[in-house]
Design an enzyme around this catalytic site. Structure first.
Site, PDB file in Angstrom:
ATOM      1  N   ARG A   1      13.192   0.640   3.099  1.00 28.66           N
ATOM      2  CA  ARG A   1      14.262   0.315   2.161  1.00 28.66           C
ATOM      3  C   ARG A   1      13.835   0.092   0.715  1.00 28.66           C
ATOM      4  O   ARG A   1      14.697   0.043  -0.166  1.00 28.66           O
ATOM      5  CB  ARG A   1      14.985  -0.951   2.659  1.00 28.66           C
ATOM      6  CG  ARG A   1      14.074  -2.162   2.812  1.00 28.66           C
ATOM      7  CD  ARG A   1      14.839  -3.393   3.310  1.00 28.66           C
ATOM      8  NE  ARG A   1      15.809  -3.853   2.352  1.00 28.66           N
ATOM      9  CZ  ARG A   1      15.517  -4.573   1.271  1.00 28.66           C
ATOM     10  NH1 ARG A   1      14.252  -4.893   1.004  1.00 28.66           N
ATOM     11  NH2 ARG A   1      16.455  -4.964   0.459  1.00 28.66           N
TER      12      ARG A   1
ATOM     13  N   GLY B   1       0.792  -1.218   0.000  1.00 30.16           N
ATOM     14  CA  GLY B   1       0.000   0.000   0.000  1.00 30.16           C
ATOM     15  C   GLY B   1       0.826   1.270   0.000  1.00 30.16           C
ATOM     16  O   GLY B   1       0.292   2.368  -0.177  1.00 30.16           O
ATOM     17  N   GLN B   2       2.139   1.136   0.184  1.00 30.53           N
ATOM     18  CA  GLN B   2       2.994   2.320   0.229  1.00 30.53           C
ATOM     19  C   GLN B   2       3.330   2.848  -1.165  1.00 30.53           C
ATOM     20  O   GLN B   2       3.853   3.946  -1.309  1.00 30.53           O
ATOM     21  CB  GLN B   2       4.276   2.029   1.017  1.00 30.53           C
ATOM     22  CG  GLN B   2       5.402   1.363   0.235  1.00 30.53           C
ATOM     23  CD  GLN B   2       5.209  -0.128   0.035  1.00 30.53           C
ATOM     24  OE1 GLN B   2       4.123  -0.654   0.131  1.00 30.53           O
ATOM     25  NE2 GLN B   2       6.286  -0.825  -0.249  1.00 30.53           N
TER      26      GLN B   2
ATOM     27  N   GLY C   1      14.413   6.697   1.371  1.00 30.39           N
ATOM     28  CA  GLY C   1      13.190   6.229   1.985  1.00 30.39           C
ATOM     29  C   GLY C   1      12.513   7.225   2.908  1.00 30.39           C
ATOM     30  O   GLY C   1      13.146   8.120   3.473  1.00 30.39           O
TER      31      GLY C   1
ATOM     32  N   GLY D   1       9.398   5.792   4.733  1.00 32.96           N
ATOM     33  CA  GLY D   1       8.387   5.003   5.439  1.00 32.96           C
ATOM     34  C   GLY D   1       8.296   5.274   6.920  1.00 32.96           C
ATOM     35  O   GLY D   1       7.380   5.944   7.405  1.00 32.96           O
ATOM     36  N   GLU D   2       9.236   4.749   7.681  1.00 32.74           N
ATOM     37  CA  GLU D   2       9.219   4.946   9.137  1.00 32.74           C
ATOM     38  C   GLU D   2       9.551   6.382   9.559  1.00 32.74           C
ATOM     39  O   GLU D   2       8.980   6.875  10.543  1.00 32.74           O
ATOM     40  CB  GLU D   2      10.177   3.961   9.804  1.00 32.74           C
ATOM     41  CG  GLU D   2       9.663   2.537   9.749  1.00 32.74           C
ATOM     42  CD  GLU D   2      10.766   1.518   9.516  1.00 32.74           C
ATOM     43  OE1 GLU D   2      10.836   0.563  10.302  1.00 32.74           O
ATOM     44  OE2 GLU D   2      11.540   1.661   8.550  1.00 32.74           O
TER      45      GLU D   2
ATOM     46  N   ALA E   1      16.620   9.615  -4.851  1.00 31.02           N
ATOM     47  CA  ALA E   1      15.602   9.346  -3.827  1.00 31.02           C
ATOM     48  C   ALA E   1      16.153   8.541  -2.664  1.00 31.02           C
ATOM     49  O   ALA E   1      17.146   7.824  -2.788  1.00 31.02           O
ATOM     50  CB  ALA E   1      14.428   8.603  -4.454  1.00 31.02           C
TER      51      ALA E   1
ATOM     52  N   ALA F   1      12.057  -1.544   7.105  1.00 24.99           N
ATOM     53  CA  ALA F   1      13.285  -0.757   7.249  1.00 24.99           C
ATOM     54  C   ALA F   1      13.378   0.404   6.272  1.00 24.99           C
ATOM     55  O   ALA F   1      14.465   0.889   5.979  1.00 24.99           O
ATOM     56  CB  ALA F   1      14.522  -1.656   7.116  1.00 24.99           C
TER      57      ALA F   1
END
Length: 334
Positions: free
Chosen positions: A89, A47-48, A286, A288-289, A284, A87
């Site tokens: 990644r 979903g990301q 990451g 996410g977290e 680019a 992570a």
């Protein structure tokens, strides 16, 4: 009485597996004779939006549109291992693998095209808007699909396989030196909250989030990632508490393990800083977290600013806030 406060939280986060553990992603790519391309990778899109990013990376390099790229992912029987969707990644690691694979297939294509167009070197060939031809000479070009179809009839196929390993080294246990993660992501968020001193309830009114993303390959996805991260951070700060008893979870359902709903999400202003990461795909890295990490600190600091109490364990429940207020006012016997 309801009181308002503003807090700030900052973070830095090393992406990837860490401590020099080999962080490897792989990808297969084929350029087809209908002018499209296929990317195969083991990366799982939960979903990301990683599949969209891989399609964009391939399209950018081949002079195509994202809809011309078919991304086939997460099939352990057919796709190469690209590591876990964890992570922070996948955009960086697997994005690099996809870019390397696309460039390898493209290199073979350019060599073939240089021969067909009698161009001295492959560097004189360009791919643009679905066409392939000689740079600077609009009379010497043809549809990419036609060239690849012609090549196919002659036994030429443009297929590649590549892997990418993150640049990191283990930490020396004696000196403490090393580069356990790469790259690092940075972020800063401010939160405005309203605390009800009678009930202990906290309402997050607004969050402003600014994150270094290297290069925003898809700005809309970046904004969505930040909004999702902030929402998770709100849950972490105020609601989510896993209750265990003798190794068993006491609140295994969403009726008792609370997470934010749409009504809990405040006004979120998302901004990103583009400081290109030289080792990343088109610069680019990451997000996410990192998008959720500063939220907790910002909210806890905002609560302190509003009512003058420091909550030292999360979630910052109404009970904890009321107890802290009572202790502050000398209403609780120590």
């Amino acid at each position: 009485m309801k009181k308002r406060g503003i807090g700030l939280g900052c973070s830095w986060y090393g992406t990837g597996y860490g401590n020099g553990f080999p962080d490897v992603s792989s990808a297969f790519v084929e350029i087809h004779d209908d002018g499209s391309a296929t990317v195969l990778t083991g990366a799982v899109d939960v979903g990301q939006g990683s599949n969209s990013i891989f399609a964009q990376i391939a399209a950018e390099e081949l002079g195509l549109e994202a809809q011309d790229i078919c991304v086939y992912s997460g099939d352990t029987d057919a796709t190469p291992d690209s590591g876990t969707t964890a992570a922070t990644r996948q955009t960086y690691n697997t994005g690099n693998a996809v870019l390397k694979a696309v460039r390898q297939a493209k290199s073979s294509l350019l060599v073939y095209a240089a021969r067909e167009f009698s161009c001295p070197t492959p560097e004189g060939i360009e791919l643009k808007e679905g066409f392939i031809g000689v740079k600077g000479d609009p009379t010497r070009k043809m549809l990419l699909a036609d060239l690849v179809f012609q090549a196919r009839l002659r036994g030429e196929r443009f297929i590649s396989a590549e892997s990418s390993t993150a640049r990191s080294t283990p930490v020396d246990p004696e000196t403490g030196q090393g580069a356990p993660y790469w790259p690092y992501s940075f972020g800063c968020q401010s939160a405005e909250v309203e605390v009800d001193t009678e009930t202990g309830m906290v309402q997050v009114l607004k969050v402003v989030a600014v994150h270094d993303v290297g290069k925003a390959l898809n700005p809309t996805q970046v904004e969505g990632q930040i909004a999702g991260g902030v929402t998770q951070g709100i849950g972490y700060a105020l609601l989510e508490e896993l209750e265990l008893h003798e190794g068993k979870i006491k609140n295994p359902a969403f009726s008792s393990y609370l997470i934010p709903t749409a009504l809990d999400v405040p006004n979120i202003e998302a901004f990103f800083v583009e400081d290109a990461e030289s080792t990343g795909p088109f610069g680019a890295k990451g997000l996410g977290e990192p998008a959720m990490l500063p939220t907790v600190a910002a909210i806890i600091n905002a609560i302190d600013d509003a009512v003058g109490v420091r909550i030292t364990s999360i979630p910052a429940t109404p009970e904890k806030i009321l107890k802290a207020l009572a202790e502050k006012n000398g209403e609780v016997n120590r």
